[in-house]
Design a protein around this motif. Sequence first.
Motif, PDB file in Angstrom:
ATOM      1  N   ALA A  33      79.210  27.862  81.292  1.00 39.04           N
ATOM      2  CA  ALA A  33      80.455  28.818  81.532  1.00 39.04           C
ATOM      3  C   ALA A  33      79.865  30.436  81.628  1.00 39.04           C
ATOM      4  CB  ALA A  33      81.440  28.566  80.501  1.00 39.04           C
ATOM      5  N   ARG A  34      78.970  30.744  81.203  1.00 41.14           N
ATOM      6  CA  ARG A  34      78.437  32.101  81.407  1.00 41.14           C
ATOM      7  C   ARG A  34      77.630  32.415  82.470  1.00 41.14           C
ATOM      8  NH1 ARG A  34      76.434  34.272  75.786  1.00 41.14           N
ATOM      9  NH2 ARG A  34      76.602  36.329  76.908  1.00 41.14           N
ATOM     10  N   SER A  35      77.189  31.097  83.175  1.00 43.06           N
ATOM     11  CA  SER A  35      76.302  31.222  84.453  1.00 43.06           C
ATOM     12  C   SER A  35      76.784  31.971  85.649  1.00 43.06           C
ATOM     13  CB  SER A  35      75.857  29.915  84.687  1.00 43.06           C
ATOM     14  OG  SER A  35      76.793  29.095  85.238  1.00 43.06           O
ATOM     15  N   ALA A  36      76.098  32.290  86.491  1.00 44.05           N
ATOM     16  CA  ALA A  36      76.417  33.053  87.776  1.00 44.05           C
ATOM     17  C   ALA A  36      77.696  32.300  88.497  1.00 44.05           C
ATOM     18  CB  ALA A  36      75.465  33.159  88.599  1.00 44.05           C
ATOM     19  N   THR A  37      77.520  31.075  88.438  1.00 44.98           N
ATOM     20  CA  THR A  37      78.403  30.045  89.062  1.00 44.98           C
ATOM     21  C   THR A  37      79.632  29.611  88.406  1.00 44.98           C
ATOM     22  OG1 THR A  37      77.505  28.134  88.698  1.00 44.98           O
ATOM     23  CG2 THR A  37      76.767  29.234  90.756  1.00 44.98           C
ATOM     24  N   GLY A  38      79.798  29.658  87.040  1.00 39.30           N
ATOM     25  CA  GLY A  38      80.762  29.178  86.063  1.00 39.30           C
ATOM     26  C   GLY A  38      80.789  27.905  85.959  1.00 39.30           C
ATOM     27  N   PHE A  39      79.951  26.949  86.501  1.00 37.29           N
ATOM     28  CA  PHE A  39      79.856  25.627  86.127  1.00 37.29           C
ATOM     29  C   PHE A  39      78.390  25.020  86.967  1.00 37.29           C
ATOM     30  CE2 PHE A  39      81.183  25.290  90.846  1.00 37.29           C
ATOM     31  CZ  PHE A  39      80.910  24.159  90.894  1.00 37.29           C
ATOM     32  N   GLY A  81      86.004  18.833  74.885  1.00 38.13           N
ATOM     33  CA  GLY A  81      84.752  19.467  75.247  1.00 38.13           C
ATOM     34  C   GLY A  81      84.573  20.536  76.001  1.00 38.13           C
ATOM     35  N   LEU A  82      85.826  21.238  76.172  1.00 37.31           N
ATOM     36  CA  LEU A  82      86.072  22.506  76.847  1.00 37.31           C
ATOM     37  C   LEU A  82      85.272  22.657  78.332  1.00 37.31           C
ATOM     38  CD1 LEU A  82      85.933  25.469  74.396  1.00 37.31           C
ATOM     39  CD2 LEU A  82      87.884  24.421  75.478  1.00 37.31           C
ATOM     40  N   VAL A  83      85.454  21.416  78.959  1.00 38.54           N
ATOM     41  CA  VAL A  83      84.416  21.257  80.264  1.00 38.54           C
ATOM     42  C   VAL A  83      84.915  22.111  81.182  1.00 38.54           C
ATOM     43  CG1 VAL A  83      83.913  19.619  81.951  1.00 38.54           C
ATOM     44  CG2 VAL A  83      83.929  18.834  79.647  1.00 38.54           C
ATOM     45  N   VAL A  84      84.073  22.932  82.117  1.00 40.45           N
ATOM     46  CA  VAL A  84      84.540  23.839  82.963  1.00 40.45           C
ATOM     47  C   VAL A  84      84.072  23.475  84.301  1.00 40.45           C
ATOM     48  CG1 VAL A  84      84.107  25.887  81.311  1.00 40.45           C
ATOM     49  CG2 VAL A  84      82.136  24.839  82.748  1.00 40.45           C
ATOM     50  N   GLU A  85      83.715  22.061  84.534  1.00 42.01           N
ATOM     51  CA  GLU A  85      83.447  21.822  85.834  1.00 42.01           C
ATOM     52  C   GLU A  85      85.002  21.346  86.590  1.00 42.01           C
ATOM     53  OE1 GLU A  85      79.778  22.374  84.821  1.00 42.01           O
ATOM     54  OE2 GLU A  85      81.205  21.261  83.423  1.00 42.01           O
ATOM     55  N   PRO A  86      84.748  21.650  87.655  1.00 39.44           N
ATOM     56  CA  PRO A  86      86.165  21.690  88.754  1.00 39.44           C
ATOM     57  C   PRO A  86      86.896  20.597  89.008  1.00 39.44           C
ATOM     58  CG  PRO A  86      84.403  21.762  90.142  1.00 39.44           C
ATOM     59  CD  PRO A  86      83.747  21.672  88.901  1.00 39.44           C
ATOM     60  N   PHE A  87      87.272  19.932  87.739  1.00 45.15           N
ATOM     61  CA  PHE A  87      88.159  18.671  87.625  1.00 45.15           C
ATOM     62  C   PHE A  87      89.623  18.921  88.091  1.00 45.15           C
ATOM     63  CE2 PHE A  87      84.745  16.969  84.942  1.00 45.15           C
ATOM     64  CZ  PHE A  87      84.517  15.661  85.471  1.00 45.15           C
TER      65      PHE A  87
END
Length: 377
Positions: A33-39, A81-87
Amino acid sequence: MDFQHTEDRRMLADTLNRFIAEQYGFETRDAIARSATGFSREMWGRFAELGIVGALFGEADGGFGGEGFNIAVVFESLGRGLVVEPFLGALVVGRMVAAAGSDAQKALVARLIEGTAVAALAHDEPGSHYELARVSTRATRAADGQWTLNGAKGVVQQGEAADVFLVSARTRGPDDAEDGISLFLVPRDTAGVSVRGYRTIEGGRAAEVALDDVRLPADALLGAPDAGFATLERGIGFGVLALCAEALGAMDVAKDFTLDYLRTRKQFGVAIGSFQALQHRMADLLLDIEQARSAVINAAAALGAGRVARERALSAAKYSIGRIGARVAEECIQLHGGIGMTRELPLAHYAKRLVMIDHQFGDEDHHLERYIALGKD
C-alpha cells in the motif's frame, strides 16, 4: 429464501481467505500500500491465477460466477485482508464493458480476468457531490466519426497504474441530465491524457485525470451515444455491493481485534472485558454488525431484480454500511484507548478504510436521499 452459500462459494471464500492469511499478511499489505504504485502487479496476477477475478463475472463473459453473492463473498474476504489490488475497477469497468461493449471491446474483460490489465472508472468530477448524472466532461464528434474529449475527473482509483480508463462524457444536454451521457474506453497513453497521482489515507493510490483535446476513434465509444447512464448506474451498482461487502469483512476483523484486546488488557488486576459497561458497548456493536450483514445479503439478493428494487436495496445497504462502519471504527478505537490510533496497530488501518468506504460511490446522506427518492417512483 436460503441464505446459505453454495459449496462452490464456500470453497472460493476458503481459498481466498487462506491465500490472504498466508501470502498477504498485514506487513506485506502495508508495504504494498505504501509503495510507489500502491498495489502489486505480481500479487494482482496471483489473485487472478486463483480465479478470484473470474468469480466476479458470469460464464458468458469468461468467468464462473458473477452473481451478487459471488461478488459479496469475494469482497468480504478482500475487506478482511485490506487488499489494495484493483478489484473494484476490474468489477465495475469489466461489468459495464461486458454489458455494452462490442466483441473487440470485450477482449478487455478477458485481460482483467487473467490479471494482465488494470482498468479504472473515471466518472467523478469536482463538484459532482455523488450525483451520478452530473457530468461536465464534454465529447464532440467530428465528421469522420472521431471523438474529442475535454474535461477533468477526480479521485480515480489506481489511475496512475491503469492501462485503460472508462470515461463518462456528455454528448448532449445540460450537465445534470441522465440523457446525453456517453461512455468511452480511453487507453492510458492516449495523447492529451494527463494523470496526477497521490496516496490515499487508507492505503493505495488515486489520481486526478485531465482530458485535454483527447482524440479517440469511433470504436472507443462503449454502447450507444447519449445512452450511457443506464450502463453507468448498473455498473456502479456492482461497485456499491462490493464496497458494502468489503466493509463487512473489515468490520468483522476490527471486532475480532477489539474482543481480543478486551480479553487480554488488564486494569485493577482483571481483564477490562469483564467490565459491564464495556460488555454493553461491545454487544451493541455486534448487533450493528449483524444488521450490516443483513443489508449486504439483501443487496446481493436484489442484484438481479428490477431497477427500482435493485437500486433501493443497494442504497439501503450503502446507507447502513456508512453509518455502521463509522460507528464500528470509532467504538473499536475508543475501546482500545490511545493505542488504537497508532499506525503500527492494524486496527487503525481498518478504521480508516471503513470511514473512506462511506465516501466511495456516495456517502450515507446521499444514499438515504436516493432511497427515499426511488420509493416515490
